[in-house]
Design an enzyme around this catalytic site. Structure first.
Site, PDB file in Angstrom:
ATOM      1  N   CYS A  25      88.508 126.610  69.301  1.00  0.00           N
ATOM      2  CA  CYS A  25      87.646 126.385  67.668  1.00  0.00           C
ATOM      3  C   CYS A  25      88.154 127.695  66.828  1.00  0.00           C
ATOM      4  O   CYS A  25      88.510 127.589  65.352  1.00  0.00           O
ATOM      5  CB  CYS A  25      86.601 126.542  67.224  1.00  0.00           C
ATOM      6  SG  CYS A  25      85.743 124.860  68.326  1.00  0.00           S
ATOM      7  N   HIS A  75      88.147 115.751  53.572  1.00  0.00           N
ATOM      8  CA  HIS A  75      89.204 116.077  53.404  1.00  0.00           C
ATOM      9  C   HIS A  75      89.885 117.646  53.233  1.00  0.00           C
ATOM     10  O   HIS A  75      91.105 117.562  52.478  1.00  0.00           O
ATOM     11  CB  HIS A  75      90.069 114.891  52.649  1.00  0.00           C
ATOM     12  CG  HIS A  75      90.326 113.652  53.904  1.00  0.00           C
ATOM     13  ND1 HIS A  75      88.917 112.622  53.960  1.00  0.00           N
ATOM     14  CD2 HIS A  75      91.281 113.320  55.239  1.00  0.00           C
ATOM     15  CE1 HIS A  75      88.998 112.129  54.865  1.00  0.00           C
ATOM     16  NE2 HIS A  75      90.289 112.246  55.391  1.00  0.00           N
ATOM     17  N   GLU A 136      78.753 118.007  63.653  1.00  0.00           N
ATOM     18  CA  GLU A 136      79.816 118.003  64.039  1.00  0.00           C
ATOM     19  C   GLU A 136      80.167 116.803  64.897  1.00  0.00           C
ATOM     20  O   GLU A 136      81.909 117.113  64.524  1.00  0.00           O
ATOM     21  CB  GLU A 136      80.001 119.832  64.396  1.00  0.00           C
ATOM     22  CG  GLU A 136      81.604 120.317  64.555  1.00  0.00           C
ATOM     23  CD  GLU A 136      81.343 121.402  65.156  1.00  0.00           C
ATOM     24  OE1 GLU A 136      81.024 122.172  64.023  1.00  0.00           O
ATOM     25  OE2 GLU A 136      81.821 121.794  65.629  1.00  0.00           O
TER      26      GLU A 136
END
Length: 149
Positions: A25, A75, A136
């Site tokens: 990550c 986005h 998530e």
């Protein structure tokens, strides 16, 4: 009449990277987030009120969450403002991408704390934020509860 909890769910797509992290990550990647917002209040009992029986109009709750969270984060790519990806962030912004430089590491835990603060500030005085759940992935989520804070 007693207190009632109501929940509205939202979805949005957001990219992020965790600077200094020792796993995958640390790379820029994205998630299809699911946010559940639960508020608590007493249903309106005034028979002349157009929202009789509602704790809060789901449309009003939707407006708050969309303006404070979904419209900003959907986005977008979120970086900690201290990230070594700052040059990438600046380049993306220069090219018209939606980049958020947060005051925190953009983990689900920190994001849900940020979202709670933003949503709480916009709720009517008679409505309390009860909890948030930020999912998530299909199997990983962070939760925020007012009673814990």
């Amino acid at each position: 009449m007693g207190s009632i909890r109501i929940t509205k769910q939202f979805t949005f797509e957001t990219g992020h990277a965790l600077f200094g992290y020792d796993g995958k990550c640390r790379n820029v990647h994205g998630h299809s987030y699911k946010l559940s917002v639960t508020v608590i209040g007493t249903p309106i009992t005034d028979t002349d009120h157009v929202k009789l029986g509602m704790v809060i109009d789901f449309g009003d709750l939707k407006t708050i969450v969309k303006e404070e969270v979904v419209d900003k984060f959907d986005h977008a790519t979120v970086f900690n403002k201290n990230t070594p990806h700052i040059e990438l962030a600046k380049e993306l912004s220069k090219r018209g991408h939606n980049v958020i430089l947060a005051d925190y590491q953009p983990t689900s835990e920190n994001m849900v704390i940020d979202f709670a603060s933003k949503i709480r500030a916009r709720l009517p005085k008679n409505i309390q934020l009860h909890s948030l759940k930020l999912q998530e992935t299909e199997t990983s989520f962070a939760e925020w509860f007012a009673e814990d804070n």
